[in-house]
Design a protein around this motif. Structure first.
Motif: not given
Length: 348
Positions: A30-31, A266-269, A296-302, A335-343
């Protein structure tokens, strides 16, 4: 293949060799591409723009050797370098401290630099042994530590020794935290018994305050409502490689892994689905969920869940305790990751 069960996190048992731990000390995905000019300060929070200036100045000074003493000492005594200075970003969750820390790391023009979370750094010391960890990290120009916190007396003693030796060796240290250096450990253990160590540690840093609201939720809706179990099965089946786990089974599995392995877990999921979410039963489970949420957030996993809302993950009593800031950060990131999933169209 149709009818095949979805993969599960509980069936993954990541192992990390000591050499792999050292090689992995870089900003997470993510960074990986953030820079100072991609950090957008909140106009209503002047401390954020000031933090960028302080971080840029610190990055420019990494590698510069400072000498102690006046003219007499410089002429007639052995020149001893001063300890390298440290920079400490203090502020609430969601103000961009990790963005600033990663940008600082990217701005330092040396290959000899390391970046890791506090958990990853302490695990590195445990895996290599203290002397070997100091030997390896002493070759770095910069050590960036995200999510710096002292949760127990052992961490306090270990980290004080580690950072003292590293800064004495000329390693610049930058860190982020939700707690001021001289308040580390408060509400978690008898921090007053370790006041000398905590003061020694805090003296190594210049504190830069970063104020502001949580940018992840600035003007954005709350997390999507939980899915049903049937919706989770259907949506996971449409995403090759997505995992589906029962919440209680996942919590039990996390207890078998050191938190430093959660990143590899959780890498590459492409996505993580969790069924039957409810409030964690105790603080040990809660802190493991914090570590998992961070990775999960570091790796931007929804993330999508069934059961209770993500806001119910930690009890009111836990949110009033010494780990309050960690739990709130966890909810914010999930919550941010759940929004990513919704988007991404997980919810139709």
């Amino acid at each position: 293949m149709p009818g095949m069960p979805a993969p599960r996190l509980v069936d993954r048992h990541p192992e990390i060799a000591a050499q792999e731990l050292v090689a992995a000390l870089v900003p997470p995905p993510r960074f990986a591409d953030v820079r100072f000019d991609t950090y957008v300060p909140n106009p209503g929070e002047p401390s954020q723009a000031a933090a960028v200036v302080a971080a840029e100045k610190f990055a420019q000074g990494v590698g510069v050797v400072r000498r102690t003493g006046g003219l007499f000492n410089r002429m007639f005594s052995k020149r001893v370098p001063e300890p390298a200075p440290g920079l400490y970003f203090d502020g609430g969750f969601g103000v961009g401290k990790t963005h600033l820390l990663a940008s600082l790391w990217h701005a330092v023009p040396f290959e000899a630099k390391s970046y890791g979370t506090f958990v990853e750094i302490t695990h590195l010391v445990g895996a290599l042994g203290f002397a070997e960890a100091v030997r390896r990290l002493s070759t770095q120009r910069l050590l960036a530590i995200d999510e710096f916190e002292l949760d127990d007396p052992g961490d306090t003693t270990l980290v004080t020794r580690l950072l003292t030796e590293l800064t004495d060796a000329g390693v610049h240290v930058a860190a982020t935290s939700n707690t001021l250096p001289d308040k580390l450990g408060e509400g978690r253990f008898a921090a007053h018994d370790f006041i000398r160590e905590i003061r020694t540690l805090s003296a190594r840093f210049t504190v830069v305050r970063v104020d502001g609201p949580d940018y992840r939720h600035r003007g954005l809706p709350d997390a999507p409502d939980p899915l049903t179990d049937e919706e989770i099965d259907a949506k996971a089946a449409a995403i090759p490689g997505a995992t589906v786990d029962d919440f209680d089974e996942l919590c039990a599995h996390l207890a078998t892994l050191h938190p430093s392995r959660y990143g590899k877990l959780v890498t590459d999921l492409p996505a993580v689905f969790i069924k039957g979410l409810h409030a964690v039963p105790n603080q040990d489970v809660g802190l493991r969920m914090v570590a998992l949420a961070d990775r999960l957030y570091d790796r931007a996993v929804p993330v999508a869940v069934s059961g209770e809302s993500l806001s119910a993950l930690y009890t009111d009593e836990m949110l009033r305790g010494g780990y309050r800031k960690k739990y709130l950060r966890s909810i914010s990131r999930l919550t941010a990751l759940a929004r990513d999933a919704g988007a991404a169209g997980f919810r139709q």
